[in-house]
Write an enzyme that holds these catalytic residues in place. Structure first.
Site, PDB file in Angstrom:
ATOM      1  N   ARG A  38     -96.783 -77.007  71.428  1.00  0.00           N
ATOM      2  CA  ARG A  38     -96.980 -77.493  72.807  1.00  0.00           C
ATOM      3  C   ARG A  38     -97.518 -78.929  72.769  1.00  0.00           C
ATOM      4  O   ARG A  38     -97.197 -79.751  73.619  1.00  0.00           O
ATOM      5  CB  ARG A  38     -97.919 -76.572  73.591  1.00  0.00           C
ATOM      6  CG  ARG A  38     -98.263 -77.124  74.977  1.00  0.00           C
ATOM      7  CD  ARG A  38     -98.812 -76.084  75.969  1.00  0.00           C
ATOM      8  NE  ARG A  38     -99.690 -75.110  75.384  1.00  0.00           N
ATOM      9  CZ  ARG A  38    -100.962 -75.325  75.029  1.00  0.00           C
ATOM     10  NH1 ARG A  38    -101.510 -76.520  75.188  1.00  0.00           N
ATOM     11  NH2 ARG A  38    -101.685 -74.364  74.499  1.00  0.00           N
ATOM     12  N   TYR A  52     -84.827 -87.194  96.090  1.00  0.00           N
ATOM     13  CA  TYR A  52     -84.339 -85.849  95.777  1.00  0.00           C
ATOM     14  C   TYR A  52     -85.139 -84.808  96.575  1.00  0.00           C
ATOM     15  O   TYR A  52     -86.368 -84.887  96.666  1.00  0.00           O
ATOM     16  CB  TYR A  52     -84.473 -85.626  94.262  1.00  0.00           C
ATOM     17  CG  TYR A  52     -84.309 -84.192  93.848  1.00  0.00           C
ATOM     18  CD1 TYR A  52     -83.161 -83.473  94.200  1.00  0.00           C
ATOM     19  CD2 TYR A  52     -85.297 -83.545  93.117  1.00  0.00           C
ATOM     20  CE1 TYR A  52     -83.017 -82.153  93.832  1.00  0.00           C
ATOM     21  CE2 TYR A  52     -85.151 -82.223  92.737  1.00  0.00           C
ATOM     22  CZ  TYR A  52     -84.015 -81.524  93.101  1.00  0.00           C
ATOM     23  OH  TYR A  52     -83.881 -80.216  92.743  1.00  0.00           O
ATOM     24  N   ASP A  92     -88.342 -93.458  89.725  1.00  0.00           N
ATOM     25  CA  ASP A  92     -87.445 -92.401  89.246  1.00  0.00           C
ATOM     26  C   ASP A  92     -86.110 -93.075  88.936  1.00  0.00           C
ATOM     27  O   ASP A  92     -85.385 -93.492  89.842  1.00  0.00           O
ATOM     28  CB  ASP A  92     -87.304 -91.323  90.333  1.00  0.00           C
ATOM     29  CG  ASP A  92     -86.445 -90.154  89.874  1.00  0.00           C
ATOM     30  OD1 ASP A  92     -85.580 -90.356  88.988  1.00  0.00           O
ATOM     31  OD2 ASP A  92     -86.614 -89.048  90.408  1.00  0.00           O
ATOM     32  N   LYS A 127     -79.717 -84.883  83.843  1.00  0.00           N
ATOM     33  CA  LYS A 127     -78.576 -85.566  84.445  1.00  0.00           C
ATOM     34  C   LYS A 127     -77.843 -86.411  83.401  1.00  0.00           C
ATOM     35  O   LYS A 127     -77.350 -85.886  82.421  1.00  0.00           O
ATOM     36  CB  LYS A 127     -79.074 -86.368  85.646  1.00  0.00           C
ATOM     37  CG  LYS A 127     -79.959 -85.550  86.618  1.00  0.00           C
ATOM     38  CD  LYS A 127     -79.224 -84.364  87.189  1.00  0.00           C
ATOM     39  CE  LYS A 127     -79.899 -83.631  88.323  1.00  0.00           C
ATOM     40  NZ  LYS A 127     -81.216 -83.068  88.129  1.00  0.00           N
TER      41      LYS A 127
HETATM   42  N1  PLP Z   1     -85.170 -86.864  90.351  1.00  0.00           N
HETATM   43  C1  PLP Z   1     -83.917 -86.927  90.828  1.00  0.00           C
HETATM   44  C2  PLP Z   1     -83.393 -88.240  91.356  1.00  0.00           C
HETATM   45  C3  PLP Z   1     -83.107 -85.780  90.854  1.00  0.00           C
HETATM   46  O1  PLP Z   1     -81.856 -85.866  91.346  1.00  0.00           O
HETATM   47  C4  PLP Z   1     -83.642 -84.554  90.368  1.00  0.00           C
HETATM   48  C5  PLP Z   1     -82.819 -83.327  90.375  1.00  0.00           C
HETATM   49  O2  PLP Z   1     -81.767 -83.275  90.938  1.00  0.00           O
HETATM   50  C6  PLP Z   1     -84.949 -84.532  89.885  1.00  0.00           C
HETATM   51  C7  PLP Z   1     -85.680 -85.702  89.881  1.00  0.00           C
HETATM   52  C8  PLP Z   1     -85.549 -83.255  89.373  1.00  0.00           C
HETATM   53  O3  PLP Z   1     -85.095 -82.996  88.087  1.00  0.00           O
HETATM   54  P1  PLP Z   1     -84.973 -81.520  87.465  1.00  0.00           P
HETATM   55  O4  PLP Z   1     -83.940 -80.779  88.256  1.00  0.00           O
HETATM   56  O5  PLP Z   1     -84.616 -81.795  86.045  1.00  0.00           O
HETATM   57  O6  PLP Z   1     -86.317 -80.881  87.604  1.00  0.00           O
END
Ligand code: PLP
Length: 380
Positions: free
Chosen positions: A46, A98, A170, A195
């Site tokens: 961990r 998101y 992000d 992604k």
């Molecule tokens: N940030 C963005 C721009 C996203 O599109 C997503 C998920 O679609 C996330 C964060 C969250 O990521 P995760 O689904 O890997 O938890």
């Protein structure tokens, strides 16, 4: 070394024990100690695992960061970052993120006393100082999900720092191949590695990187203390994905351009949202801070009924949430990825369709959209 070379080699040497060219999946939870506290650098998985370390070093290098931290998901990375704050602290966020990020903010952290407010991409880009004055942390996506708006990272970073706030970017939609927010002044860059970085829709993962040693030390402590870490196989899948990131992104961007151009000439499409279009409101900023305009394209049709029917009518495009894989995906944000924004201050438009443009032959992608658009009756 150049990006493409670091994506393949950084943090990775042939395995000293066997010569294996590819970093092994160290599928172990614990590590033998020669005497109490005498280790080969690892004690408990961990805290750290060599496969995860290779990923953290490689991806940190791609983001031009000194310190990288891998997480079990993008949301786990986001939640861990929020633990840098205390209840009562104010987060200013761009008003297009998101849906799961908004849900985390509004339904998990707001009830604990964290304060959130939202500003438009234009407000943050053109007058950032008046919107971040009282913030402890500023949170942006650029391009945003799902409307593909652009925020001026350097302008927001300067205003955030003047207000003694941290800037988190992000960078999931752009990836470090197209944009490196730390170079533009951001304090932390965040990813859903699920992604483009993983790139094959076969893993859930997250990542956060910084150049600030104090933030890095705190994130390392929170990573181990909150424990939302990826397993070694998941870390290995993302590490493998990074090796082809540059060539995949080039193709994603080229295909997205062709798809956006096709859609913008289609009579059933009322608006195309892609920062590469010269009339996109964020085009100039995107051209300045990005290397290309990305593989995500959103567009509006007349009605929600048409949008919902259209996404069910494609054959090459798969109707599914998520994005950034080699295969093309289509979705209806208002009822899918962004359902949790419905009651909030920035609900996704009901007539919006979001595309994650894959790396298939672009003629097949365009022909499939053309066929699906023709199959859906117009409703007014
Ligand atoms: N940030 C963005 C721009 C996203 O599109 C997503 C998920 O679609 C996330 C964060 C969250 O990521 P995760 O689904 O890997 O938890």
């Amino acid at each position: 070394m150049e990006f493409e070379t670091r994506a393949i080699h950084e943090g990775q040497e042939p395995d000293p024990a066997t010569g294996a060219v590819i970093t092994p999946i160290y599928q172990t939870s614990t590590f033998a100690q020669e005497a109490v506290g005498v280790t080969k650098g690892y004690d408990y998985a961990r805290v750290a695992n060599p496969t995860r370390t290779a990923l953290e070093d490689c991806l940190a290098s791609l983001e031009n960061a000194a310190h990288g931290h891998a997480f079990a998901s993008g949301i786990a990375a986001a939640s861990t970052i929020l633990h840098l704050l205390d209840p009562g602290d104010h987060v200013v966020c761009v008003n297009d993120v998101y849906g799961g990020t908004y849900r985390l903010f509004s339904q998990v952290y707001e009830p604990k006393g964290y304060r959130f407010s939202y500003a438009t991409p234009a407000q943050l880009s053109s007058a950032p100082a008046s919107h971040v004055a009282d913030a402890r942390l500023v949170w942006i996506e650029t391009p945003t999900n799902p409307l593909l708006n652009i925020v001026d990272i350097a302008a927001v970073a300067e205003a955030a720092h003047a207000a003694e706030a941290l800037l988190v970017v992000d960078n999931t939609f752009a990836t470090p191949f197209l944009q490196t927010p730390l170079d533009l002044g951001a304090d932390i860059v965040l990813h859903s590695t699920t992604k483009y970085l993983g790139g094959h829709s076969d893993v859930i993962g997250g990542f956060a990187a910084t150049n600030d040693p104090t933030i890095a030390e705190r994130l390392r402590f929170l990573q181990k203390s909150l424990g939302a870490v990826p397993g070694p196989f998941d870390a290995w899948l993302v590490l493998r994905g990074l090796k082809t990131l540059a060539v995949r992104m080039e193709r994603h961007c080229a295909n997205a351009r062709a798809v956006a151009e096709f859609l913008s000439g289609h009579p059933r499409v009322t608006q195309v949202l892609w920062p590469g279009m010269p009339d996109h409101p964020g085009h100039e900023i995107a051209a300045r801070q990005m290397r290309d305009f990305g593989g995500m394209v959103s567009f509006l049709v007349e009605t929600e009924e048409e949008a919902v029917e259209l996404v069910a009518h494609t054959e090459v495009w798969t109707l599914a949430e998520s994005l950034g894989g080699v295969e093309s995906l289509i979705e209806h944000p208002a009822q899918m990825t962004h359902a949790s924004t419905a009651a909030g201050p920035f609900a996704a438009p009901r007539n919006l369709v979001r595309l994650s443009v894959g790396i298939e032959a672009v003629d097949d992608l365009v022909a499939d959209l053309d066929r699906a658009l023709a199959a859906v009756p117009a409703r007014t």
